[in-house]
Design a protein around this motif. Sequence first.
Motif, PDB file in Angstrom:
ATOM      1  N   THR A  48       0.845  -1.203   0.000  1.00 19.11           N
ATOM      2  CA  THR A  48       0.000   0.000   0.000  1.00 19.11           C
ATOM      3  C   THR A  48       0.878   1.250   0.000  1.00 19.11           C
ATOM      4  O   THR A  48       2.080   1.194   0.274  1.00 19.11           O
ATOM      5  N   ALA A  49       0.257   2.383  -0.258  1.00 23.48           N
ATOM      6  CA  ALA A  49       0.976   3.659  -0.220  1.00 23.48           C
ATOM      7  C   ALA A  49       1.548   3.904   1.173  1.00 23.48           C
ATOM      8  O   ALA A  49       2.669   4.413   1.318  1.00 23.48           O
ATOM      9  N   GLU A  50       0.786   3.533   2.192  1.00 30.74           N
ATOM     10  CA  GLU A  50       1.268   3.700   3.571  1.00 30.74           C
ATOM     11  C   GLU A  50       2.494   2.822   3.822  1.00 30.74           C
ATOM     12  O   GLU A  50       3.469   3.266   4.446  1.00 30.74           O
ATOM     13  N   GLU A  51       2.463   1.596   3.332  1.00 28.84           N
ATOM     14  CA  GLU A  51       3.614   0.706   3.505  1.00 28.84           C
ATOM     15  C   GLU A  51       4.839   1.206   2.744  1.00 28.84           C
ATOM     16  O   GLU A  51       5.973   1.044   3.208  1.00 28.84           O
ATOM     17  N   ILE A  52       4.614   1.831   1.593  1.00 30.58           N
ATOM     18  CA  ILE A  52       5.727   2.420   0.841  1.00 30.58           C
ATOM     19  C   ILE A  52       6.363   3.550   1.644  1.00 30.58           C
ATOM     20  O   ILE A  52       7.589   3.663   1.727  1.00 30.58           O
ATOM     21  N   THR A  53       5.529   4.371   2.254  1.00 29.98           N
ATOM     22  CA  THR A  53       6.043   5.455   3.093  1.00 29.98           C
ATOM     23  C   THR A  53       6.871   4.898   4.248  1.00 29.98           C
ATOM     24  O   THR A  53       7.964   5.394   4.539  1.00 29.98           O
ATOM     25  N   GLU A  54       6.363   3.851   4.890  1.00 30.50           N
ATOM     26  CA  GLU A  54       7.099   3.217   5.980  1.00 30.50           C
ATOM     27  C   GLU A  54       8.415   2.609   5.476  1.00 30.50           C
ATOM     28  O   GLU A  54       9.455   2.759   6.108  1.00 30.50           O
ATOM     29  N   PHE A  55       8.349   1.927   4.338  1.00 37.99           N
ATOM     30  CA  PHE A  55       9.534   1.331   3.729  1.00 37.99           C
ATOM     31  C   PHE A  55      10.589   2.407   3.480  1.00 37.99           C
ATOM     32  O   PHE A  55      11.757   2.254   3.854  1.00 37.99           O
ATOM     33  N   ASN A  56      10.173   3.495   2.844  1.00 36.53           N
ATOM     34  CA  ASN A  56      11.111   4.574   2.517  1.00 36.53           C
ATOM     35  C   ASN A  56      11.698   5.239   3.756  1.00 36.53           C
ATOM     36  O   ASN A  56      12.814   5.757   3.709  1.00 36.53           O
ATOM     37  N   SER A  57      10.962   5.202   4.864  1.00 38.59           N
ATOM     38  CA  SER A  57      11.496   5.803   6.101  1.00 38.59           C
ATOM     39  C   SER A  57      12.591   4.936   6.717  1.00 38.59           C
ATOM     40  O   SER A  57      13.338   5.402   7.578  1.00 38.59           O
ATOM     41  N   ARG A  58      12.681   3.681   6.277  1.00 36.73           N
ATOM     42  CA  ARG A  58      13.674   2.759   6.827  1.00 36.73           C
ATOM     43  C   ARG A  58      14.850   2.505   5.893  1.00 36.73           C
ATOM     44  O   ARG A  58      15.695   1.661   6.173  1.00 36.73           O
ATOM     45  N   ILE A  59      14.928   3.221   4.774  1.00 42.00           N
ATOM     46  CA  ILE A  59      16.019   2.970   3.828  1.00 42.00           C
ATOM     47  C   ILE A  59      16.784   4.249   3.552  1.00 42.00           C
ATOM     48  O   ILE A  59      16.208   5.336   3.463  1.00 42.00           O
ATOM     49  N   ALA A  60      18.096   4.113   3.484  1.00 37.66           N
ATOM     50  CA  ALA A  60      18.965   5.242   3.166  1.00 37.66           C
ATOM     51  C   ALA A  60      19.992   4.773   2.141  1.00 37.66           C
ATOM     52  O   ALA A  60      20.267   3.584   2.011  1.00 37.66           O
ATOM     53  N   PHE A  61      20.558   5.724   1.427  1.00 38.12           N
ATOM     54  CA  PHE A  61      21.574   5.449   0.424  1.00 38.12           C
ATOM     55  C   PHE A  61      22.742   6.395   0.663  1.00 38.12           C
ATOM     56  O   PHE A  61      22.535   7.578   0.926  1.00 38.12           O
ATOM     57  N   THR A  62      23.959   5.869   0.563  1.00 38.59           N
ATOM     58  CA  THR A  62      25.129   6.733   0.749  1.00 38.59           C
ATOM     59  C   THR A  62      26.311   6.211  -0.050  1.00 38.59           C
ATOM     60  O   THR A  62      26.446   5.014  -0.271  1.00 38.59           O
ATOM     61  N   GLU A  63      27.150   7.133  -0.481  1.00 43.28           N
ATOM     62  CA  GLU A  63      28.422   6.762  -1.093  1.00 43.28           C
ATOM     63  C   GLU A  63      29.584   7.187  -0.189  1.00 43.28           C
ATOM     64  O   GLU A  63      30.733   7.088  -0.585  1.00 43.28           O
ATOM     65  N   ASP A  64      29.259   7.604   1.016  1.00 41.70           N
ATOM     66  CA  ASP A  64      30.264   8.048   1.989  1.00 41.70           C
ATOM     67  C   ASP A  64      30.411   7.001   3.090  1.00 41.70           C
ATOM     68  O   ASP A  64      29.516   6.836   3.922  1.00 41.70           O
ATOM     69  N   ILE A  65      31.524   6.300   3.118  1.00 42.07           N
ATOM     70  CA  ILE A  65      31.748   5.253   4.122  1.00 42.07           C
ATOM     71  C   ILE A  65      31.748   5.832   5.536  1.00 42.07           C
ATOM     72  O   ILE A  65      31.405   5.131   6.499  1.00 42.07           O
ATOM     73  N   ASN A  66      32.071   7.097   5.675  1.00 42.35           N
ATOM     74  CA  ASN A  66      32.074   7.732   6.999  1.00 42.35           C
ATOM     75  C   ASN A  66      30.665   7.864   7.583  1.00 42.35           C
ATOM     76  O   ASN A  66      30.515   8.122   8.774  1.00 42.35           O
ATOM     77  N   TYR A  67      29.653   7.713   6.763  1.00 39.50           N
ATOM     78  CA  TYR A  67      28.249   7.718   7.211  1.00 39.50           C
ATOM     79  C   TYR A  67      28.065   6.748   8.380  1.00 39.50           C
ATOM     80  O   TYR A  67      27.325   7.010   9.305  1.00 39.50           O
ATOM     81  N   PHE A  68      28.772   5.621   8.322  1.00 37.10           N
ATOM     82  CA  PHE A  68      28.597   4.576   9.331  1.00 37.10           C
ATOM     83  C   PHE A  68      29.334   4.864  10.634  1.00 37.10           C
ATOM     84  O   PHE A  68      29.020   4.267  11.653  1.00 37.10           O
ATOM     85  N   LYS A  69      30.285   5.771  10.613  1.00 36.85           N
ATOM     86  CA  LYS A  69      31.002   6.139  11.836  1.00 36.85           C
ATOM     87  C   LYS A  69      30.081   6.831  12.831  1.00 36.85           C
ATOM     88  O   LYS A  69      30.275   6.736  14.028  1.00 36.85           O
TER      89      LYS A  69
END
Length: 90
Positions: A48-69
């Motif tokens: 559902t649209a609500e589940e997509i919103t929830e899904f997107n709130s739990r995913i991130a994208f990064t190309e910076d390894i320092n993000y994890f520090k």
Amino acid sequence: MGTGIAIVANRVAKLPVTIYDSNPISLRKAKEFVSDWLKKEQNKNRITAEEITEFNSRIAFTEDINYFKEREVDFAVEVTLLQFRPSWRT
């Protein structure tokens, strides 16, 4: 493969995930894959649209390894693509 693992962890286990790739082109393709997958799932009435919103709130994208520090990481998966060429095909 790594993007699929992230999708399953997010969708099934409801875990927050971050997709990391040092290559911006690969990272963009991962974002597009996730977006396309969500659209297909919604078109098939599997999400559902609500589940997509929830899904997107739990995913991130990064190309910076320092993000994890700056974040607490409970679990990490490293996916490496290898090209296997049998010796008889060289």
